[in-house]
Design an enzyme around this catalytic site. Sequence first.
Site, mmCIF file in Angstrom:
data_model
loop_
_atom_site.group_PDB
_atom_site.id
_atom_site.type_symbol
_atom_site.label_atom_id
_atom_site.label_comp_id
_atom_site.label_asym_id
_atom_site.label_seq_id
_atom_site.Cartn_x
_atom_site.Cartn_y
_atom_site.Cartn_z
ATOM 1 C CE LYS A 194 -1.873 2.498 1.852
ATOM 2 N NZ LYS A 194 -1.591 4.892 1.155
ATOM 3 C CB SER A 247 4.480 10.614 10.805
ATOM 4 O OG SER A 247 3.095 9.619 11.884
ATOM 5 C CB CYS A 302 12.819 9.735 8.582
ATOM 6 S SG CYS A 302 13.670 8.590 7.316
#
Length: 517
Positions: A194, A247, A302
């Site tokens: 996904k 996140s 990140c």
Amino acid sequence: MSQTAAGTPSGIETTGTPDETVPTIEHWIDGASVAGRGERTGPVYDPARGVVQKRVHFADVADVATAVEVAARAFETWRDVSIAKRQQIMFAFRELLNARSGELAAILTSEHGKVLGDAQGEIARGLEVVELACAMPGYTKGEYSENVSTGIDVYTLRQPLGVVGVISPFNFPAMVPLWFFPIAIAAGNTVVLKPSEKDPSAAVWLARLMQEAGLPDGVLNVVHGDRVAVDALLEHPTVRAISFVGSTPIAKHIYDTASANGKRVQALGGAKNHMLVLPDADLDLAADAAVNAGFGSAGERCMAVSVVLAVDTVADELVAKVRERMSRLTTGDGTRGTDMGPLITREHRDRVAGYVDVAAADGATVVVDGRDPQVDGEPGGFWLGPTLVDRVPVSSSVYRDEIFGPVLSIVRVEGYEAGLDIINASRWGNGTAIFTNDGGAARRFQREATVGMIGVNVPIPVPVAYHSFGGWKESLFGSAKSYGPHGFDFYTQEKAVTSRWLDPSHGGIDLGFPRHD
């Protein structure tokens, strides 16, 4: 990662009536494009122009169930495909990906906005993991102990799990899927991927390439969507494991929900990465590193350096050097040879820009303001230029929050101990770096920093593929890191076999507890 990295609701409009003037991206299930039964779609923007260039179908629960069922059927035969054949497919995929990386880079630039050179770099780092997957036989073999007891041998087998789910973020639409599905597939599993709904085309392109490399249909499937699709994967009883990057709040949701549903979980969360610059450091090297690590991919990494901890005695000189280098950066369309592209959406651009106001209100000094940049691109693009904020207090949300954009904060500290204390007090522990020519300080730092990935005069310490990637604290939920040895451990389960082959001398009954004699 950003708050919407997993495809959760983010203010992006969805509709049941697709715009027929732009193409629609479909799911990839059982080796073919499938529209699915879900009626909702979402926009896919060209961030450099600020216009909708495509739409993407959102999966409903039934669409996800179909993909999982296809993957489960494919697993029954894929698990029995020989190691040699699986390895050959991975080698073929590696060659195709290497030869056609330019096609994929163009897709990344068009949907994410990152410049072509950065897109090529993303693919190269993903390719490293594909090459690791080609070495799968060495990572999935078991161990053998002969004659542990008279006539008895013990050995272990490493076997695949079954269907695994991969949920990947918008900021690395190629690299992060490549961190996971090649290893999972090489180890004998099947995959439902996904990708982010913001830039979903790369995932389908990779799935088609795997098919071209010889992967049987149904082994790798792609479903698009938002939280509906995510939660359907997390809750489906046939899915054995979930791999996620995003996140921290979403990573916690992923970990908690998937774990509660009996699944293995790799859940890599957000970050606030610090770079400590000591007085003895090469300040030119440090300034170059701060700019490269702070503004590459418009700060949407990140592992980006978002905070420079500058020791007071060199802070003014370092800020001046960083500012001078920033003055040479160009912002614009990633196809035009600029240094930095747009942000992923207008909403995200506006959120990041809002932190410049917050910085000024909290007493910081805005040294370089990127809110009205000169750009080489269309005026409607989601532009925000490189921004430098000095004297940021650690109480400010500019310091505390994961901004995920081209905003570099300078926090001034008295020395090594003060800088280390700030790093270790952070709720995140993804990556950090120290810049120094003092070997003793570097050795102390790598031992004392409570962070999962450490750089010594290296600003973005992303491990090579045969080591594993992952942080500490709220940057990683659970203990499973991605790729490297952790990746193969995660996607396989160990079985121990205790074996005795009888000979003519056996016999007798003994009801006592088995002993190793």
